[in-house]
Design a protein around this motif. Structure first.
Motif, PDB file in Angstrom:
ATOM      1  N   MET A  14      -3.348  17.012 -14.374  1.00 43.08           N
ATOM      2  CA  MET A  14      -2.095  16.329 -13.763  1.00 43.08           C
ATOM      3  C   MET A  14      -2.447  16.382 -12.405  1.00 43.08           C
ATOM      4  SD  MET A  14       1.986  18.097 -13.490  1.00 43.08           S
ATOM      5  CE  MET A  14       1.214  19.399 -12.719  1.00 43.08           C
ATOM      6  N   THR A  15      -3.098  17.244 -11.907  1.00 52.09           N
ATOM      7  CA  THR A  15      -3.586  17.148 -10.487  1.00 52.09           C
ATOM      8  C   THR A  15      -4.463  15.951 -10.386  1.00 52.09           C
ATOM      9  OG1 THR A  15      -3.207  19.803 -10.351  1.00 52.09           O
ATOM     10  CG2 THR A  15      -4.909  18.691  -8.616  1.00 52.09           C
ATOM     11  N   LEU A  16      -5.678  16.030 -11.111  1.00 54.61           N
ATOM     12  CA  LEU A  16      -6.409  14.712 -11.097  1.00 54.61           C
ATOM     13  C   LEU A  16      -5.893  13.263 -11.108  1.00 54.61           C
ATOM     14  CD1 LEU A  16      -9.338  16.100 -13.259  1.00 54.61           C
ATOM     15  CD2 LEU A  16      -9.138  16.196 -10.466  1.00 54.61           C
ATOM     16  N   ASP A  17      -4.705  13.265 -11.945  1.00 53.04           N
ATOM     17  CA  ASP A  17      -4.173  12.211 -11.973  1.00 53.04           C
ATOM     18  C   ASP A  17      -3.281  11.738 -10.901  1.00 53.04           C
ATOM     19  OD1 ASP A  17      -5.011  11.581 -14.538  1.00 53.04           O
ATOM     20  OD2 ASP A  17      -3.236  12.267 -15.909  1.00 53.04           O
ATOM     21  N   GLU A  52      15.778  20.023 -22.454  1.00 55.47           N
ATOM     22  CA  GLU A  52      15.615  21.502 -22.554  1.00 55.47           C
ATOM     23  C   GLU A  52      14.209  21.971 -22.742  1.00 55.47           C
ATOM     24  OE1 GLU A  52      17.052  25.435 -25.515  1.00 55.47           O
ATOM     25  OE2 GLU A  52      17.676  22.972 -26.009  1.00 55.47           O
ATOM     26  N   LYS A  53      13.431  21.029 -23.381  1.00 51.89           N
ATOM     27  CA  LYS A  53      11.926  21.589 -23.658  1.00 51.89           C
ATOM     28  C   LYS A  53      11.014  20.617 -22.569  1.00 51.89           C
ATOM     29  CE  LYS A  53      12.363  23.080 -28.402  1.00 51.89           C
ATOM     30  NZ  LYS A  53      12.002  22.761 -29.620  1.00 51.89           N
ATOM     31  N   GLY A  54      11.644  19.611 -21.822  1.00 55.18           N
ATOM     32  CA  GLY A  54      10.676  18.872 -21.112  1.00 55.18           C
ATOM     33  C   GLY A  54      10.003  17.851 -21.675  1.00 55.18           C
ATOM     34  N   ILE A  55       9.801  16.761 -21.262  1.00 58.30           N
ATOM     35  CA  ILE A  55       8.997  15.686 -21.660  1.00 58.30           C
ATOM     36  C   ILE A  55       7.504  15.578 -21.731  1.00 58.30           C
ATOM     37  CG2 ILE A  55      10.974  14.066 -21.638  1.00 58.30           C
ATOM     38  CD1 ILE A  55       9.942  12.543 -19.309  1.00 58.30           C
ATOM     39  N   GLY A  56       7.139  16.634 -20.703  1.00 60.83           N
ATOM     40  CA  GLY A  56       5.507  16.672 -20.311  1.00 60.83           C
ATOM     41  C   GLY A  56       5.085  15.908 -19.142  1.00 60.83           C
ATOM     42  N   GLY A  57       4.317  16.614 -18.484  1.00 58.40           N
ATOM     43  CA  GLY A  57       4.074  15.880 -17.038  1.00 58.40           C
ATOM     44  C   GLY A  57       3.168  14.635 -17.371  1.00 58.40           C
ATOM     45  N   GLU A  58       2.490  14.295 -18.331  1.00 65.76           N
ATOM     46  CA  GLU A  58       1.784  13.212 -18.486  1.00 65.76           C
ATOM     47  C   GLU A  58       2.964  12.034 -18.775  1.00 65.76           C
ATOM     48  OE1 GLU A  58      -1.524  11.085 -21.348  1.00 65.76           O
ATOM     49  OE2 GLU A  58      -1.056  13.248 -21.652  1.00 65.76           O
ATOM     50  N   GLU A  59       3.949  12.237 -19.621  1.00 64.10           N
ATOM     51  CA  GLU A  59       4.779  11.381 -19.942  1.00 64.10           C
ATOM     52  C   GLU A  59       5.868  10.933 -18.560  1.00 64.10           C
ATOM     53  OE1 GLU A  59       7.411   8.442 -21.942  1.00 64.10           O
ATOM     54  OE2 GLU A  59       5.222   8.990 -21.893  1.00 64.10           O
ATOM     55  N   ALA A  60       6.101  12.013 -18.085  1.00 70.19           N
ATOM     56  CA  ALA A  60       6.999  11.877 -16.713  1.00 70.19           C
ATOM     57  C   ALA A  60       6.071  10.983 -15.845  1.00 70.19           C
ATOM     58  CB  ALA A  60       7.505  13.365 -16.089  1.00 70.19           C
TER      59      ALA A  60
END
Length: 462
Positions: A14-17, A52-60
């Motif tokens: 996520m940091t690199l992206d 509640e569970k989040g959609i994930g950093g990549e998708e967001a």
């Protein structure tokens, strides 16, 4: 269960992206001039993103890059000439990222000493531009609204100390009709009445108009009058009030003299127009927004005081858990003592880094470029038969009209250019001979705007 604060492979990726996106965006000198979408349309495109569970950093992040950022307008586009745009330097943008990553609380020296030191280095330069006395200083705020409010609270609290009867009076402020909307909003917040006045010709607050207004006040209203707010560059037309004459009247009448130079304050660094601000050095307080014409990212305003002690008396907060910050062992400059916010990020750090990297001369050159573009626009308008100047440029603002157009024509022209991703230039209004006339307006901040950009925009009015 994995903690959301843990460092794992997903966090690294996520940091690199994010860094890749930031580098690409910073190096893009002409981003797409996107336009907003209705909330209902965005919801259909991205769905609910907080679950509640989040959609994930990549998708967001994908949704932000592919949909959401494209429904926002980049203020640094060279043909974004509406409102008061912005053009933060690459250095300032990068250090805004560093500021967040460093995670420093900037309210008190005990927690933010090194960062506050940097802010104060930048503030010294701002104060030097004003010509205020040696002990004058200031702090960075979230913007002009917070700066104006902080200054007026300091002014009102000082006024209340002059006479116990003032504590029971509803305060009164005088400003110009062209003053920024935040001045009127500020008066509401502090529950003060406001009188607007100007000379009705140049739409500026003159010494004569101010003196006449004060002279006609009732005895009761004169007693509750505590401050005058002048403008150092109106956002609509770049008009500078008669600061020198207003300062002398305020001194004689024992009134607090505040100058709102949120937009125009950047021009204090431009020798070509610095004489227009004569009298600003006599102000009790001044507002300047570095996120406007000093090339800082949002949000960065500044309030400067001639007498810091008066501001401290008004704003310093007390609480048992805050006592340690006043202790001798934690002593240093505490920004929260001089403005309305307690918790604050180090908003001045990006400005400091950019100033440290480039030097103040580069700032002067970039600001002079905006002034030069305004003069060039006026010259081009005078040479084209279908458009006409409303008035001579005020700082970097140019008001002009398309001969024969109605208000609806200006509206349609604005939307057409924006829909096509070409330019964002919006209409405004100007009173001429008691007639409120719709016209077009340029505001030049970005030094990457070209003379050809101006020509091409004017040609879209044919």
């Amino acid at each position: 269960m994995k903690s959301m604060h843990s460092i794992d492979l997903e966090t690294v990726e996520m940091t690199l992206d994010i860094m890749k996106y930031a580098i690409n965006r910073i190096s893009n000198t002409s981003p797409d001039l996107s336009k907003p979408k209705k909330e209902e349309e965005l919801l259909k495109l991205v769905g609910e993103t907080v679950t509640e569970k989040g959609i994930g950093g990549e998708e967001a992040f994908r949704l932000f890059k592919d949909v959401l950022v494209k429904a926002s307008v980049p203020v640094d586009h060279p043909r974004h000439l509406a409102f008061v745009p912005a053009a933060p330097t690459r250095a300032a943008i990068l250090f805004d990222l560093v500021t967040s990553a460093a995670s420093i609380h900037g309210a008190y020296w005990m927690t933010g000493g090194g960062g506050i030191f940097c802010e104060n280095q930048a503030m010294k330069w701002l104060v030097s531009l004003t010509g205020l006395p040696e002990n004058a200083f200031g702090v960075f705020t979230s913007g002009g609204t917070a700066a104006n409010l902080s200054a007026m609270i300091a002014a009102r609290e000082y006024w209340r100390t002059l006479d116990d009867q003032n504590k029971s009076l509803k305060a009164l402020v005088i400003t110009s009709m062209g003053a920024h909307s935040s001045v009127k909003s500020m008066a509401k917040v502090i529950d003060a009445d406001i009188i607007t006045v100007d000379d009705h010709e140049e739409h500026k607050l003159t010494g004569e108009a101010l003196q006449n207004t004060i002279s006609t006040l009732s005895e009761f209203d004169r007693k509750r009058l505590f401050a005058v707010v002048a403008t150092g560059g109106t956002t609509n037309a770049g008009i500078i009030d008669e600061l020198d004459h207003i300062a002398e009247i305020c001194k004689t009448e024992k009134l607090w003299f505040h100058v709102d130079a949120a937009y125009g304050g950047g021009a204090l660094a431009a020798p070509s127009v610095r004489p227009l601000f004569k009298g600003i050095e006599k102000a009790d307080s001044i507002t300047i927004d570095p996120h406007k014409w000093m090339f800082s990212p949002y949000d960065c305003g500044a309030v400067i005081y001639k007498n810091m002690e008066l501001a401290r008396n008004a704003h310093s907060q007390k609480g048992s858990y805050l006592d340690i910050f006043k202790d001798e062992g934690a002593q240093g400059f505490n920004p929260s003592d001089y403005q309305i916010q307690l918790t604050r990020r180090l908003r001045g750090l990006p400005l400091w880094y950019s100033l440290a990297m480039h030097g103040t001369k580069k700032y002067t050159e970039a600001i002079e470029r905006g002034l030069s573009l305004a003069q060039n626009a006026a010259k081009q308008i005078e040479q084209m038969p279908h458009v006409e100047l409303i008035r001579e440029p005020g700082l970097s603002c140019v008001l002009f009209k398309r001969i024969g157009w109605t208000p609806e024509d200006y509206r349609d022209w604005t939307y057409k250019n924006h829909d096509e991703g070409f330019a964002l230039v919006t209409p405004t209004k100007w009173i001429t001979n008691s007639t409120n006339e719709t016209c077009a307006r340029f505001c030049f901040i970005n030094p990457d705007t070209t003379e050809k950009d101006i020509e091409d925009i004017l040609k879209t009015m044919l």
